[in-house]
Design an enzyme around this catalytic site. Structure first.
Site, PDB file in Angstrom:
ATOM      1  N   ARG A 104       0.888  -1.222  -0.119  1.00 19.23           N
ATOM      2  CA  ARG A 104       0.072  -0.026  -0.056  1.00 19.23           C
ATOM      3  C   ARG A 104       0.911   1.415   0.033  1.00 19.23           C
ATOM      4  NH1 ARG A 104      -2.895   4.017  -0.157  1.00 19.23           N
ATOM      5  NH2 ARG A 104      -5.102   4.248   0.571  1.00 19.23           N
ATOM      6  N   GLU A 112     -11.270   3.887  -5.855  1.00 27.32           N
ATOM      7  CA  GLU A 112     -11.403   2.350  -5.944  1.00 27.32           C
ATOM      8  C   GLU A 112     -11.779   2.255  -7.382  1.00 27.32           C
ATOM      9  OE1 GLU A 112     -10.606   0.487  -3.323  1.00 27.32           O
ATOM     10  OE2 GLU A 112     -10.331   2.356  -2.132  1.00 27.32           O
ATOM     11  N   ARG A 155      -0.755  -5.556   4.772  1.00 28.33           N
ATOM     12  CA  ARG A 155      -0.378  -4.885   3.648  1.00 28.33           C
ATOM     13  C   ARG A 155       1.086  -4.110   4.445  1.00 28.33           C
ATOM     14  NH1 ARG A 155      -4.887  -2.385   0.499  1.00 28.33           N
ATOM     15  NH2 ARG A 155      -5.071  -1.034   2.467  1.00 28.33           N
TER      16      ARG A 155
END
Length: 219
Positions: A104, A112, A155
């Protein structure tokens, strides 16, 4: 005692003399035996000498402890120094992939993939546009990253630079396809102001900040 032994049977007399000799030998050994602390000291000294000889001869080397690994980064590594170079893929505007692992990008939030935006009065897939813009920034896809944190989805949070040395997060915000994610960082406010003033990317039309769109989508 000597008088009494002469009257004993020869076998018993010999046994008693042998026992006396054994007792005398044991007493002599006890006198000559060094104290326990001296024996331990000698053993430790010999062990240290053996280690020193083995070290000099190259037979002994320190064994480095095996670090526990969390999400690909050894535990205890200072975050700014946890650097790596890899060829990455693009998942969306603010997420990269290395194999099955997700990275990330720090300090930015891009639309998105399912998020619609509006341009020239018509809807378009701004998530796709942000992903394509990130792919264009990456070129061959080789980046050098520093891990800064790990998020709730496990992440790595990373700051990455492309082969030309550009901060890829800053560049995506400058092109207008991501916003400065001020909830976590104010690093890219200048690039966002530049993109807004030039009406680049998302700023060419109408859009919802990605964090607002996600919040509504969950309801």
């Amino acid at each position: 005692m000597i008088f009494r032994r002469r009257r004993l049977p020869p076998d018993l007399h010999d046994a008693l003399r042998a026992a006396d000799r054994r007792d005398a030998w044991q007493r002599l050994r006890d006198r000559l035996r060094p104290p326990w602390w001296l024996r331990w000291g000698a053993a430790l000294g010999l062990a240290g000498l053996a280690v020193a000889i083995g070290w000099q001869a190259g037979l002994i080397r320190p064994v480095a402890p095996i670090p526990r690994v969390v999400h690909g980064i050894p535990e205890g590594t200072p975050a700014p120094l946890a650097r790596f170079t890899a060829r990455v893929g693009v998942v969306d505007g603010d997420t990269l992939s290395v194999g099955h692992e997700r990275l990330r990008i720090h300090g930015i939030d891009a639309p998105e993939m399912a998020q619609p935006c509006e341009r020239a009065g018509r809807p378009y897939a701004c998530g796709d546009a942000a992903r394509d813009a990130m792919a264009g920034i990456l070129g061959r896809g080789v980046v050098t990253c520093a891990q800064l944190d790990t998020d709730q989805y496990r992440r790595r949070i990373v700051r990455c630079h492309d082969e030309a040395g550009r901060d890829i997060g800053a560049e995506l915000v400058r092109q207008g396809w991501a916003l400065a994610f001020t909830r976590f960082s104010t690093d890219y406010l200048r690039q966002e102001a530049e993109a807004r003033a030039a009406r680049r990317g998302l700023w060419e039309g109408r859009f919802d900040p990605p964090w607002d769109w996600r919040a509504r989508s969950r309801n």
